[in-house]
Write an enzyme that holds these catalytic residues in place. Structure first.
Site, PDB file in Angstrom:
ATOM      1  N   ARG A 198       4.007  10.499  -5.702  1.00 48.88           N
ATOM      2  CA  ARG A 198       5.377  11.020  -5.855  1.00 48.88           C
ATOM      3  C   ARG A 198       6.090  10.197  -6.918  1.00 48.88           C
ATOM      4  O   ARG A 198       7.086   9.512  -6.637  1.00 48.88           O
ATOM      5  CB  ARG A 198       6.140  10.930  -4.521  1.00 48.88           C
ATOM      6  CG  ARG A 198       5.529  11.718  -3.369  1.00 48.88           C
ATOM      7  CD  ARG A 198       6.385  11.632  -2.096  1.00 48.88           C
ATOM      8  NE  ARG A 198       6.563  10.258  -1.645  1.00 48.88           N
ATOM      9  CZ  ARG A 198       5.727   9.602  -0.834  1.00 48.88           C
ATOM     10  NH1 ARG A 198       4.638  10.208  -0.388  1.00 48.88           N
ATOM     11  NH2 ARG A 198       5.962   8.361  -0.472  1.00 48.88           N
ATOM     12  N   GLN A 248      -8.291  15.254   1.587  1.00 53.87           N
ATOM     13  CA  GLN A 248      -7.024  14.841   2.195  1.00 53.87           C
ATOM     14  C   GLN A 248      -5.816  15.453   1.473  1.00 53.87           C
ATOM     15  O   GLN A 248      -4.875  15.937   2.107  1.00 53.87           O
ATOM     16  CB  GLN A 248      -6.956  13.313   2.154  1.00 53.87           C
ATOM     17  CG  GLN A 248      -5.777  12.697   2.881  1.00 53.87           C
ATOM     18  CD  GLN A 248      -5.756  11.166   2.746  1.00 53.87           C
ATOM     19  OE1 GLN A 248      -6.719  10.549   2.283  1.00 53.87           O
ATOM     20  NE2 GLN A 248      -4.667  10.553   3.151  1.00 53.87           N
ATOM     21  N   HIS A 284       0.831  -1.203   0.000  1.00 57.73           N
ATOM     22  CA  HIS A 284       0.000   0.000   0.000  1.00 57.73           C
ATOM     23  C   HIS A 284       0.870   1.260   0.000  1.00 57.73           C
ATOM     24  O   HIS A 284       0.641   2.184  -0.793  1.00 57.73           O
ATOM     25  CB  HIS A 284      -0.920  -0.002   1.225  1.00 57.73           C
ATOM     26  CG  HIS A 284      -1.666   1.288   1.437  1.00 57.73           C
ATOM     27  ND1 HIS A 284      -2.667   1.709   0.591  1.00 57.73           N
ATOM     28  CD2 HIS A 284      -1.546   2.259   2.391  1.00 57.73           C
ATOM     29  CE1 HIS A 284      -3.141   2.880   1.018  1.00 57.73           C
ATOM     30  NE2 HIS A 284      -2.478   3.232   2.107  1.00 57.73           N
ATOM     31  N   THR A 294     -15.431   6.316  10.533  1.00 56.45           N
ATOM     32  CA  THR A 294     -14.621   5.103  10.487  1.00 56.45           C
ATOM     33  C   THR A 294     -15.545   3.974  10.934  1.00 56.45           C
ATOM     34  O   THR A 294     -16.089   4.034  12.035  1.00 56.45           O
ATOM     35  CB  THR A 294     -13.422   5.207  11.457  1.00 56.45           C
ATOM     36  OG1 THR A 294     -12.664   6.375  11.141  1.00 56.45           O
ATOM     37  CG2 THR A 294     -12.536   3.972  11.367  1.00 56.45           C
ATOM     38  N   GLU A 344      -5.854   2.761  -5.080  1.00 53.43           N
ATOM     39  CA  GLU A 344      -4.896   1.838  -5.692  1.00 53.43           C
ATOM     40  C   GLU A 344      -5.552   0.982  -6.781  1.00 53.43           C
ATOM     41  O   GLU A 344      -4.954   0.736  -7.821  1.00 53.43           O
ATOM     42  CB  GLU A 344      -4.312   0.918  -4.617  1.00 53.43           C
ATOM     43  CG  GLU A 344      -3.505   1.618  -3.542  1.00 53.43           C
ATOM     44  CD  GLU A 344      -3.326   0.742  -2.324  1.00 53.43           C
ATOM     45  OE1 GLU A 344      -4.154   0.834  -1.395  1.00 53.43           O
ATOM     46  OE2 GLU A 344      -2.366  -0.053  -2.315  1.00 53.43           O
ATOM     47  N   LYS A 369     -10.523  12.200   6.723  1.00 53.42           N
ATOM     48  CA  LYS A 369     -10.739  10.916   7.385  1.00 53.42           C
ATOM     49  C   LYS A 369     -11.749  11.001   8.528  1.00 53.42           C
ATOM     50  O   LYS A 369     -12.341   9.982   8.894  1.00 53.42           O
ATOM     51  CB  LYS A 369      -9.420  10.421   8.001  1.00 53.42           C
ATOM     52  CG  LYS A 369      -8.256  10.298   7.031  1.00 53.42           C
ATOM     53  CD  LYS A 369      -8.236   8.939   6.386  1.00 53.42           C
ATOM     54  CE  LYS A 369      -6.882   8.674   5.731  1.00 53.42           C
ATOM     55  NZ  LYS A 369      -6.821   7.304   5.208  1.00 53.42           N
ATOM     56  N   GLU A 411      -9.118  -2.361   6.383  1.00 52.98           N
ATOM     57  CA  GLU A 411      -8.157  -2.485   7.478  1.00 52.98           C
ATOM     58  C   GLU A 411      -8.654  -3.485   8.520  1.00 52.98           C
ATOM     59  O   GLU A 411      -9.814  -3.884   8.523  1.00 52.98           O
ATOM     60  CB  GLU A 411      -7.953  -1.132   8.177  1.00 52.98           C
ATOM     61  CG  GLU A 411      -7.533  -0.010   7.245  1.00 52.98           C
ATOM     62  CD  GLU A 411      -6.981   1.192   7.987  1.00 52.98           C
ATOM     63  OE1 GLU A 411      -6.658   1.052   9.180  1.00 52.98           O
ATOM     64  OE2 GLU A 411      -6.881   2.262   7.366  1.00 52.98           O
ATOM     65  N   ASP A 465     -11.695   2.553   6.912  1.00 45.93           N
ATOM     66  CA  ASP A 465     -11.243   3.924   7.143  1.00 45.93           C
ATOM     67  C   ASP A 465     -11.634   4.761   5.924  1.00 45.93           C
ATOM     68  O   ASP A 465     -10.808   5.045   5.047  1.00 45.93           O
ATOM     69  CB  ASP A 465      -9.722   3.894   7.349  1.00 45.93           C
ATOM     70  CG  ASP A 465      -9.128   5.276   7.518  1.00 45.93           C
ATOM     71  OD1 ASP A 465      -9.831   6.167   8.009  1.00 45.93           O
ATOM     72  OD2 ASP A 465      -7.955   5.456   7.140  1.00 45.93           O
TER      73      ASP A 465
END
Lengths: 411, 411
Positions: free
Chosen positions: A136, A235, A127, A252, A358, A248, A196, A228
């Protein structure tokens, strides 16, 4: 043993026995929440059962939250579990307790414990590398320099931890595309999930006294699935330099059932090989007599009933024991009800990624669902995480699912 | 009115009346904590006083925490304050209540409320620019691009919020100098303070429903001084990309007295002029009929009794009302006992900086104290924040001090 049977091999059979809190809808009491233990598709009113059998654990179980049981500590946890196992397997007990079993479909499930502090980690190497590559792309290393030396984490909002089944209102907030001159305000257009596992602390620790790696099982009672929810656009604009906040903090979700660690002995596995030497307080390579620190949990992520990913928890680089040791190494104390998330679980394969960020590579590669393409979540979408672990004699241990539907703010 | 007098002009006179929680040492009860109201150098047992006078507020005040009073809402807050003011100023009441006043020196003060979520902001432009110049000297702008558009914040650890007077154990953790090949572990060598003001939420809000700028005073009960102890070396190594964690989570100190907003009406001032147009939910330039959003609090930072800085809270760019509106704009709910810190208060002058990081320019320019030079804190150092605000008729409103002594882990 009427009136219900648990089929052989049921993942919620007597080898599992997760804990939750339930109430009977329409009952006259203003609050009739009490601890329940799941068996198959039924829930046992554990406090009432304990009373009926004259068990000394009635006072821990006839409670509106799991917190008293959580605070009671490992010996009590083992004793209560041993008692419950007898109650649901010895025919005479089981028969005597039939009045205290309720079909799951007839009860309301609640947030099973009062959350003290909520911390979220970032412990999957896959992840972290995916996120690094997405955000990046020019960096020499997709991991930040600290990633292999410590389990990165941050505090989240414990007041907005909600139980599975709670609708999630799409958050509004500021976002700013790089080309925009100024931020704009509105509902998030990049609403995402993170698959998670959450760990639930039972036994507190003292301020100023770190909890050693080997004391993990003395403090942590069990685990649950955790979603989450994340608004990627909010964000992205807010998180430099102090980390995620409103992206966030709107919700949750956790499963209604907390699986005790004692039900997951057969699921323990070694974590991935450590590529960097670890400082002694995190080094789990030398002192493994208590068994390995990883858990082999097979997670499944479904959007509107369609499975989009199967993240393997066994691939997590940092273990829950390391996270606990790190979280307290500065002397920070634990409280009963502290909850910490593993971080998004992503395996090495594309279909093992634990976030839409992702899975769609930041929206570039939409998912094809039966009801159309998805980059991020649309109003009305229902996301469900489920999971199982290897149990005794090849029987699966089911984890309680965590599900939530996205609703627009005006819905 | 024996046995004690409050001198004319005392900053804790009847115009102030902050709330705390105290107990009498050595009393037989296992827990005899109860709400106290400070008058001069005495504390009034408010619940006992209310009982004695047959007041309907006894049930809110005869409590071991302020939470029931916090939850009661603004009308109750005003009514209770009006009653207390009468009790301590009308001679017949004051005389009847003498048995319920205790010298401050004879009581133990406790954390005045149960902290729900703790959020910390970063609202001083001077502080943010100083930090930017110290850590990113080559950046074109010392502020991050989002700074003037939203009040940057993050969640901290509510379980380690401690009351003034609690020793602070020097945290250990990982640190890594740029030249080091790998991180090392040990006690922080750059232990710092941050002089802040904390705001205490009383009235909760619903999940999914933002709190508007104008509703600040319906939700926030009062404020206190707050020291956000910070281990700069731990923080520097851990905080990219998810923000501060162990560098802050070991302790946050708050004063024992919560000053109600109603005691600070004369201290309200306009915040600095806004240099950027604000999105409507944060724009306090158009709708100021309820009075300005800033507070003129004059803070003083002392190390071992020697004043090193006097940060002016009136210079804070973002107001507490803006922080509350921002914190909830995504639908995050509030709970009774939520605490949020303003962020380090730093004025434009060198002697107005609220952290040693800034006062010593990251250790380059040590402070000269009577007991020697300081860059960061040494074991045994006592840091004390105190403050006052303009009150009615030129009398000062004192805020409760927050003090803490640094101790080594083995002390």
């Amino acid at each position: 043993m009427p009136p219900f049977d648990v089929p052989e091999g049921d993942p919620f059979g007597p080898h599992n026995l997760p804990y939750g809190v339930f109430s009977i809808p329409g009952s006259r009491e203003p609050s009739n929440r009490t601890v329940g233990v799941r068996l198959g598709d039924h829930v046992l009113d554990a406090g009432a059962a304990a009373h009926a059998l004259g068990s000394p654990y009635a006072s821990l179980l006839a409670q509106p939250t799991l917190n008293p049981l959580l605070a009671a500590g490992r010996t009590a946890w083992s004793d209560v579990r041993r008692a419950l196992t007898a109650w649901v397997t010895v025919p005479s007990h089981r028969e005597a307790l039939e009045p205290f079993f309720h079909p799951l479909s007839s009860v309301t499930l609640h947030l099973p414990f009062e959350v003290a502090d909520y911390v979220d980690f970032y412990a999957s190497e896959n992840h972290a590398r995916n996120v690094g590559q997405i955000f990046r792309p020019d960096a020499a290393d997709s991991l930040t320099p600290n990633w292999k030396h410590l389990p990165i984490g941050y505090h989240g909002r414990s007041g907005t931890v909600v139980v599975s089944g709670t609708d999630v209102v799409r958050p509004s907030g500021q976002r700013k595309a790089p080309a925009d001159a100024a931020p704009v305000f509105g509902p998030s257009v990049r609403l995402d999930i993170e698959a998670e596992v959450g760990f639930v602390v039972g036994v507190p620790s003292e301020l100023g006294a770190p909890v050693a790696l080997g004391d993990f099982r003395e403090h942590v009672f069990g685990l649950c699935l955790l979603n989450d929810w994340s608004a990627r656009d909010i964000q992205a604009w807010e998180y430099v330099p102090l980390g995620p906040f409103l992206g966030k903090s709107f919700a949750t979700s956790v499963s209604a059932w907390i699986t005790p660690l004692d039900a997951l002995e057969e699921a323990r596995v070694a974590p991935p090989e450590r590529t960097h030497e670890l400082l002694p307080y995190l080094d789990d390579t030398k002192d493994a007599q208590d068994g390995p620190g990883g858990y082999d949990l097979r997670i499944s992520v479904a959007v509107n009933g369609h499975v989009v990913s199967e993240p393997p928890f066994s691939t997590m680089y940092w273990t829950a024991a390391q996270q606990l040791a790190h979280m307290t190494v500065n002397g920070a104390s634990l409280r009963t009800g502290d909850l910490y998330g593993s971080g998004t679980v992503s395996g090495p394969a594309e279909r093992e990624r634990g976030s839409l960020l992702e899975l769609t590579w930041n929206g570039r590669d939409p998912l094809e669902l039966p009801d159309g393409k998805r980059t991020f979540l649309e109003d009305g979408d229902v996301v469900t995480l489920s999971a199982w672990a290897p149990g005794p004699d090849g029987v699966r241990v089911g984890l309680g699912e965590v599900t939530g539907r996205v609703v627009g703010r005006d819905a």
